[in-house]
Design a protein around this motif. Sequence first.
Motif: not given
Length: 290
Positions: A190, A200-202, A217, A219, A226, A237, A256, A258-259
Motif C-alpha cells: 500500500d 499512499y494512493t486513495l 485511510v 497508516t 481523512l 494530494k 503521510q 495521500v494522493e
Amino acid sequence: MEFKDYYQTLGVEPTAGEAELKTAYRRLARKYHPDVSKEPGAEERFKAISEAYEVLRDPEKRAAYDQLRARGYRPGEEFRPPPDFGGFDGQGFRFEGDFGSGFSDFFESLFGGRGFRGRGPAPPGDTRAKLAIPLELAHAGGRQRIEVDGRTLDVTVPAGIGQGQVIRLAGQGRGGGSLLLEVHYRPHADFEVDGRNILYTLPLAPWEAALGATVSVPTLGGPVDLKVPPGSDTGRKLRLRGRGLPGRAGQPAGDQIVELEVHVPSARSEEQKALYRRMAEAFSFDPRKG
C-alpha cells in the motif's frame, strides 16, 4: 537455480513504465498478501511479486537485469550467472548476504553478492550485509531475527530508522569484526517511502470526490479518518501530518501524503446507463477543455 522472468511475474510488458509497474504490483500484492488471501500458495506468490517489483522499480537493478534477460534465458530453465556478469550492489562494495528479505537464490546471485566473492575464508574486519525489514518495523521499532553463518541473532531495530542506515553488531562479523547491517525497506502493498514521508494512493468513488466525504485511510500507525474536500479530483494530494516515519536525531516525524485517485464504475445495467445519460445532460462539462 531457475531463471526468473520478473516481467512475467508482474504480468507486464518489458516496456512497462513506472506507473504501470506500480499498478500491477499493488493489484497483485493486495490479492496475494498472506494476511488476507486464502488462495493456496499465496505467501510464495506474494514473495515472488515483491521480488520482481524490487528489481524492476530500481532503474539500476532493472538495467542490469534487462541486459541479462536479453541473452535469451527463459523462465524456469537452469541458470548460473555467466562469468562476465559481475553482480550488482549499487554501493561500491559487495555484501555477504541479504538477511530477512525472503528473496530467491536467483535474486541473491545477481543482486545480493553471494557467489561472487570466490572461495576461501573472508578477510578479517567488518562484514557488510543488507537487512530487509517491513515498513511497519521501521515505523514502530522492534526486533528482527536473522541467521548469520549458522547462528541466530536478534537485531534491535530503532523506530524511524532510515533506508540505508547501518546497524552495527560488534564482534558478530567474520574474524571477530563487526557485522554492519545496511537497512532496506521491503516493498509494501500500500505504501511507498519518500524520505521520512509515506505515500499512499486513495481510491475514491466519483460522488465522494464531487460531494466530499470522510474516508478511513490506513497508516503505519493504524487507520485514521481523512476529510476529502468537495470538488476533489484525481491527483490532488492531502497531508496527514506526523503520520510518516518517526523522527530521529533531531529530525521531525514525516507526514503521510495521500494522493486521490477517482475510480469510475462501469455502467452494466440499463438503469446505470440511464443514470450516466442523465448526468451528461445535467452537467455542461467537457474534461478536454481548459
